[in-house]
Design a protein around this motif. Structure first.
Motif, PDB file in Angstrom:
ATOM      1  N   ILE A  26     -18.246 -34.387  30.295  1.00 22.82           N
ATOM      2  CA  ILE A  26     -18.908 -35.475  31.010  1.00 22.82           C
ATOM      3  C   ILE A  26     -19.709 -36.303  30.008  1.00 22.82           C
ATOM      4  N   LYS A  28     -23.422 -38.163  29.767  1.00 17.72           N
ATOM      5  CA  LYS A  28     -24.741 -38.331  30.377  1.00 17.72           C
ATOM      6  C   LYS A  28     -25.606 -39.111  29.405  1.00 17.72           C
ATOM      7  N   TYR A  43     -24.313 -28.459  36.734  1.00 20.76           N
ATOM      8  CA  TYR A  43     -23.537 -28.038  35.573  1.00 20.76           C
ATOM      9  C   TYR A  43     -24.458 -27.424  34.534  1.00 20.76           C
ATOM     10  N   MET A  69     -25.472 -33.681  38.529  1.00 20.81           N
ATOM     11  CA  MET A  69     -24.717 -34.929  38.516  1.00 20.81           C
ATOM     12  C   MET A  69     -24.576 -35.411  39.945  1.00 20.81           C
ATOM     13  N   SER A  70     -24.970 -36.637  40.196  1.00 18.42           N
ATOM     14  CA  SER A  70     -24.847 -37.209  41.539  1.00 18.42           C
ATOM     15  C   SER A  70     -23.503 -37.906  41.645  1.00 18.42           C
ATOM     16  N   HIS A  71     -22.938 -37.887  42.830  1.00 13.22           N
ATOM     17  CA  HIS A  71     -21.644 -38.557  43.078  1.00 13.22           C
ATOM     18  C   HIS A  71     -21.921 -39.939  43.638  1.00 13.22           C
TER      19      HIS A  71
END
Length: 72
Positions: A26, A28, A43, A69-71
């Motif tokens: 990912i 970030k 995570y 982690m936001s969707h």
């Protein structure tokens, strides 16, 4: 028991393939991270995928840290 060897730990004690299926890469805040899913949106950082030393000194990217982690 103690093993005295020059072989990497991964060769002596291989990780099951199922553990690798939980991992993903990912990004970030502009930093690529190898993470492992621990919950629905949580995570755990496994590794920093950067060559910039400032990220290795930043505690928020320390392996083992949990990130959400936001969707959106």
């Amino acid at each position: 028991m103690i093993y005295y060897t020059m072989m990497p730990e991964e060769l002596m004690f291989p990780t099951h393939e199922d553990e690798y299926k939980k991992q993903t890469i990912i990004e970030k805040d502009g930093v690529q991270l190898l993470v492992q899913g621990t919950g629905t949106a949580e995570y755990e950082i496994v590794r920093i995928l950067s060559s910039d030393p400032k990220y290795f000194l930043d505690q928020q990217y320390t392996p083992g840290q949990k990130i959400i982690m936001s969707h959106s």
